[in-house]
Design an enzyme around this catalytic site. Structure first.
Site, PDB file in Angstrom:
ATOM      1  N   GLY A   1      -3.070   4.722   5.025  1.00 10.35           N
ATOM      2  CA  GLY A   1      -1.864   4.190   4.404  1.00 10.35           C
ATOM      3  C   GLY A   1      -2.194   3.353   3.183  1.00 10.35           C
ATOM      4  O   GLY A   1      -3.347   2.953   2.975  1.00 10.35           O
ATOM      5  N   CYS A   2      -1.173   3.089   2.386  1.00 13.75           N
ATOM      6  CA  CYS A   2      -1.395   2.386   1.122  1.00 13.75           C
ATOM      7  C   CYS A   2      -1.740   0.924   1.354  1.00 13.75           C
ATOM      8  O   CYS A   2      -2.727   0.408   0.828  1.00 13.75           O
ATOM      9  CB  CYS A   2      -0.176   2.521   0.216  1.00 13.75           C
ATOM     10  SG  CYS A   2       1.394   2.140   1.024  1.00 13.75           S
TER      11      CYS A   2
END
Lengths: 344, 344, 344, 344
Positions: free
Chosen positions: D153-154
């Site tokens: 994920g970011c």
């Protein structure tokens, strides 16, 4: 010159157009950046001036003379303000460098027009009439032989690319043209000024220099050559709360009864061999051009007018990108080299 | 003094907080703006400095002495930078004016702390220990009698209002507090600087002055009074690409096992008589406070921490709005006068 | 009706114009908000719909019938989309309510034109020819007697206010007018759509509906009345990356040799008694009008054209503000009541 | 596989991460894009979905089955939402395709943790414990052999990259870590929602999901492996009015007396062979990473805490860029291939 890397320098490397130019040159297979300059005497590292370039380019911005520049680099890009470019061009050329000038100093052919609009006597006036205007879509035949290229302005590129096909073919009248242009704030440069502070620009929209902007005579000069007649343009720029992008909405008087489809065909034919112009069926938006060297165009007929719309990234197709197109042309490379968006 | 209009002046009228202050004072039924100042000598009309005020206020910004200011106005708001305020306060007070200082000059009680953080000897040090800190939610009992009010900083107001109820009641530990604060660009002022240009701030997010910001000792000093013990805060400010608004996300160590609901009740009780503090069940956002004098708060327990969130408009509740709250208090008016959002 | 508070309702209270309307009405000394509606059946509290209003208005948005609305309120503001307004207006009027309709349903006098542009048969067509067009600067003589007021569109207000003085006096030709208009995103409403997502609008600029926008016939209709002749307008709207604000840049053909100064005098004289129009020497910007009911105008002559510029806040002077101006007029109050920026 | 072009498909090609992925793949010398998919049945051209790609990629987004995808492409990128990825992964792998999944479906090793946080039973649970977590800076030894890579994920990439060096070396305590993270709006996806409309996000700043965001367990899982002990993180995300970029400001308890310089050295050593991590002396900002695959880091000691800051472009290093890093690794290419910012 086209097989090996060409050594290049950027004179005036601290602004936004210079940063964009360096970004393009860094990915360019045929350019080797060898020198950067600034008027500052503390020789700042380029990564301290442009944090995005940290780890990508290990050079300081030095205060170099034209002779030193020409000694190091085969091609010198001038990202200096108008006035400063003409102070170094003669010496750079004399020393054998090729020059791509992003300032306005060599765009106007007539020294009197330059003096009128820039409030400055031109100190290298003899060179003006023959300097090549570096808009490759119109002048790619003559640019390769030039040792000095006058890179066009951002508003002017959008306006000229939008109007050239229709004026060249006689589809619109050369007089009474209105260019309502809108630009992001990076076009105003990186010198701190009240008018470009975030809290001034954000949530703000205003026109400036109505009918009085320096790109107006530049547009008229270039289009006169295309039209083979005097061209008369009313130019209204606006400052828009965004960083990058220009949209020009242009109104012209039709010279005949051609409809939207016909005019779209005209534009497509005109730019058939221009890899950076996209003629759209739909309406162009700046966001689809951000970070690319594309100029997106369309045309409409409505209410007895021809409406042409042009969008581009002012820092790329409006400045650094077209400069690299010109670099490619004067170094014998394909126009698209260094531009992944065009397969280059 | 409360029935008629009070004459007011704004010293240093060209910045963003001053513009906001003028906007509030113009709608205030008890204020009559009689003088504006600037260091500039060309006496610009306020409408040329603040275009939004055109047609609403017909005054020039003059270069007035403290004596001239005190002669015209009963209350003088100082929107000058730190250093400049202490240069005029003694004379203004001596001449009988009441003063609300929006700078940092009189916020810290200890001249040594001032000198350490502002790198400047305080020239009116004797007045520091007794100057009233103008946060009405904590000090509305003592503000009315003051002739000099030190208006709090923007970050500090958000931080103190968030933490005061929990420290006062012993719900959190006074040490190990982390304030992660985020502010719009107007907080950085209206002087042109590279760092606050639109093209620098837009699409940009960064911290600055980590653990080293001047609001840190101000927060600690005010909260120490509330907690009755030394308070230790690590303060990290961030610049956010928006014009107005501060959000403070605050992490503290719980002093007992109280859950979210209990702590919300504590905050609601603490601010039951404070018309400008809204304690929310949901999470506060800056946008709901823009243009108002509200500070929105909430609290959560999570992962063994107490998380407090505070949102306010840095130019209103963080500067000009609280200044007018203080004006109301020192002129004997209801705290909400001039604030339509609070029915005033 | 003018001494006491007038009871008001907002039908369709969940959008941006409704929020702005409520903000103005909350500070209005003569309005008492008694009902809000939504099509939703869960009766959300207004503070959950518009967080900025928390603590300021304690009402739920109910799903009320026209009869219920008219029973509670003397004046009903319709913030419903076009199509929905004409479904409730007949019943509201029959029940004795006065109606201010912010939708487009009653702006066009000719049902055929309405059907052509809105792709909808008008269900209350008989009322169209006589409905008052609620632009007070032009129609403040007839608005007070109206029981139904058609509040003008945002783009149209800017365009009409800019052009009316010059068309009324015969200073420009009524044909060949170009309106290049730019708007912030709040004008596109609060219904989630791909095109108005932050990541689509931000750093983006594009035209839409070139020569094909529904405000074009509305502008032409209103100006034909002013000019006493058919008026022909080419209208090009643009979406700009900001929340609020409209700027219209308008190009017209001069009907005589009057210069900039003369035309500025004409505009100033025309609006001498209009407290919300500011005619500027300089160029208007949207930011100076944000949050106010002002429309800022100027005019220039350049390159054989007359260029008129108009700026306003689309949610205030372009929607909710002018609605309250109309409210003041139909309830016998001064036009400026509730507008601190105009001393009201 | 590394000399010729690898055929690739993008499943779920209409969102922002997919657009960014296509942009990178188009300039990648070793990737040939052969298929795009969407759930829509009208097979839109990719240029109509992503106007920036007009003229650059001539493919339609089709509604293809996993079998059809695997037949066309050697590597399939999944840009589908969580839940949708696990519905196609088993069939893609069985058909011989390699898969890089940008969704969260295969990031968590424990199906029970997945079910708890995503409110969904995992339908391919057996594969979870052994799926490779695609953060090359930590796992570049095992990624090359994987046929399925769970792209991180970011927020998690930023958080893990910031903390890994300090946890691995025992410089900070594994418990009591606070991650105060801020993201631009593109991280919220391209589905129209009220909360991501321009007029909601612009000039707005708020936290969400305090201590309750799905990236929290993902961060804790990955860091536990690094620390060799359970890691406890309080994660607070914020939505910032910008399109792209994440800044994580992280607070940890020091495990010894090391100062800022020592910790900077630790970070530099840890990432000495990671071409996309830049450890800075100064404070990182998102803008210097925009459009690049860099993660910029720094560390400070202040007030008895260790403060780590991380900045990256959520669509590149936080999604599409790291996916291409993983693509390079599983196809035997240098990690930097296709990234001009790293000389690739």
């Amino acid at each position: 010159m086209s097989n090996d890397r060409t050594t290049v320098a950027v004179h005036g490397a601290t602004g936004y157009a210079a940063r964009e130019l360096l970004t393009i040159l860094l990915r360019h297979p045929g350019a080797e950046i060898v020198a950067l300059t600034t008027r500052r005497d503390d020789a700042p590292h380029v990564a301290d001036v442009h944090p995005a370039l940290r780890g990508r380019l290990d050079l300081r911005c030095e205060n170099l003379s034209p002779a030193e520049l020409a000694e190091r680099a085969e091609v010198v890009f001038l990202c200096t303000p108008h006035g400063a470019s003409m102070a170094v061009v003669p010496e750079l050329l004399a020393a054998g460098a090729k020059v791509i000038d992003l300032s306005a100093d060599y765009r106007l052919n007539d020294p009197a027009v330059y003096a009128e609009w820039y409030k400055l006597e031109h100190t290298d006036a003899a060179r003006l009439p023959d300097t090549v205007y570096g808009l490759p879509e119109l002048f790619r035949d003559v640019i390769p032989a030039a040792s000095l290229v006058a890179n066009p302005g951002c508003y002017t590129s959008a306006s000229i690319l939008a109007l050239a096909p229709l004026l060249a073919g006689g589809w619109i009248e050369p007089s009474g043209i209105i260019v309502d242009a809108k630009s992001g704030a990076s076009g105003a440069g990186r010198n701190p000024k009240l008018g470009t502070l975030f809290s001034e620009v954000n949530e703000s929209l205003a026109a400036y220099a109505v009918g009085d902007h320096r790109h107006q005579p530049e547009i008229e000069q270039a289009l006169a050559g295309v039209a083979g007649a005097a061209v008369d343009v009313l130019f209204t720029p606006h400052l828009v709360p965004m960083d990058r992008g220009i949209l020009a909405t242009i109104y012209a008087t039709p010279a005949n009864l051609a409809g939207t489809e016909r005019l779209l065909d005209v534009m497509r034919a005109f730019y058939a061999d221009s890899p950076f112009v996209r003629v759209l069926d739909g309406l162009p938006g700046t966001k689809a051009t951000t970070g690319t060297n594309f100029c997106d165009l369309t045309v409409r007929t409505a209410k007895g007018r021809v409406v042409v719309l042009a969008a581009l990234d002012n820092l790329v197709k409006g400045a650094a990108g077209v400069a690299v197109q010109n670099f490619n042309l004067i170094t014998g490379r394909p126009e698209t080299t260094g531009f992944p968006e065009a397969g280059g």
